[in-house]
Design an enzyme around this catalytic site. Structure first.
Site, short mmCIF file in Angstrom:
data_model
loop_
_atom_site.label_atom_id
_atom_site.label_comp_id
_atom_site.label_asym_id
_atom_site.label_seq_id
_atom_site.Cartn_x
_atom_site.Cartn_y
_atom_site.Cartn_z
N ARG A 41 0.81 -1.22 0.00
CA ARG A 41 0.00 0.00 0.00
C ARG A 41 0.85 1.27 0.00
O ARG A 41 0.41 2.31 -0.51
CB ARG A 41 -0.95 0.00 1.19
CG ARG A 41 -2.08 -1.03 1.06
CD ARG A 41 -3.16 -0.85 2.09
NE ARG A 41 -4.24 -1.80 1.86
CZ ARG A 41 -5.31 -1.89 2.63
NH1 ARG A 41 -5.46 -1.09 3.68
NH2 ARG A 41 -6.26 -2.78 2.36
N ASP A 140 -15.55 8.10 10.47
CA ASP A 140 -14.38 7.27 10.20
C ASP A 140 -13.14 8.09 10.53
O ASP A 140 -13.19 9.32 10.61
CB ASP A 140 -14.35 6.83 8.73
CG ASP A 140 -13.55 5.55 8.54
OD1 ASP A 140 -14.16 4.47 8.50
OD2 ASP A 140 -12.32 5.63 8.44
#
Length: 270
Positions: A41, A140
């Site tokens: 990532r 979030d």
């Protein structure tokens, strides 16, 4: 030529530094077996800055002028798999519960990711709630996924678990450049308020209270002590009799919390 094509390796010391950074920023404990995922990532960020090693990248994000890049690392490493109507028995139960409620309803999707969960909730409430006075808060840690949730645009393949007819009822199909995608209708998007929330930090005073909270597939990332602290904060935002939904693979057994089990992975606040 071979050296130019060689991929940087995420070494022990660099991975430990990332583990520490993630624990401090989000409370998430990166397991050792996540090293390949972390390297994958972050690799595109090394390419973006044309860096030859993870050590150089970690030195870069510690500089004050790269605070946003450091935040991006947290975003990249906390993005979780999600899809519409995930763990569908929860939504069946929610519909039955909402049909019995009177008065206004406030619900919280506490780790809403890119919006699939809160929009699934919104469709269920539109379909089944006895009241028209309802709203959803989605939160979030990741600003990038909150932006996606705000847009409410998804690939058509993500609609495969929709109940029959709901895609046409609650979404608009894209045309032209948007072909193969759909957007959740404005009437549902307007019911959703999005905000940044870090569950390992004290919660804002104006967040709750709520009638139901979805905290699903989050607790698996935390150890027992941190998990209990998060649950105490979250349950503190529930009205008595309100519902807490956790993931089917998660457990709160033995944590001595003020809730009772009403069906698998659904709890009522005492």
């Amino acid at each position: 030529m071979a050296d130019a094509l060689k991929m940087p390796t995420l070494g022990d010391s660099e991975f430990r530094q990332l583990q520490k950074m993630m624990a401090e920023a989000s409370g998430i404990q990166l397991a050792d077996n996540k090293r390949p995922l972390v390297a994958g990532r972050l690799m595109k960020r090394l390419r973006h800055y044309r860096l030859g090693s993870f050590r150089e990248y970690l030195q870069l994000i510690e500089q004050p002028q790269y605070r946003q890049e450091k935040r991006l690392v947290v975003d990249l490493l906390t993005t979780n798999e999600t899809y519409f109507f995930r763990e569908h028995p929860h939504f069946d139960f929610l519909g039955q519960w909402a049909a019995r409620q009177r008065g206004s309803l406030r619900l919280w999707s506490a780790a809403c990711s890119s919006g699939e969960e809160p929009y699934s909730i919104a469709m269920v409430l539109s379909e089944h709630a006895a009241t028209k006075d309802w709203s959803i808060t989605g939160s979030d840690l990741s600003l990038s996924v909150l932006k996606k949730a705000q847009d409410g645009i998804y690939d058509l393949a993500q609609a495969k678990y929709f109940p029959e007819g709901w895609l046409q009822r609650y979404c608009l199909s894209g045309i032209g450049d948007m072909s193969g995608r759909f957007r959740v209708q404005a009437a549902l998007r307007e019911r959703l308020t999005l905000r940044e929330v870090n569950l390992v930090q004290p919660l804002a005073e104006d967040l709750g209270p709520f009638d139901a909270i979805f905290l699903r597939n989050v607790l698996i990332y935390f150890d027992g002590d941190e998990k209990k602290r998060i649950l105490q904060r979250v349950i503190g935002q529930l009205r008595p009799g309100g519902l807490l939904f956790i993931g089917h693979a998660e457990s709160i057994h033995g944590l001595q919390l003020p809730v009772r089990l009403v069906q698998p992975s659904v709890y009522e606040c005492l």
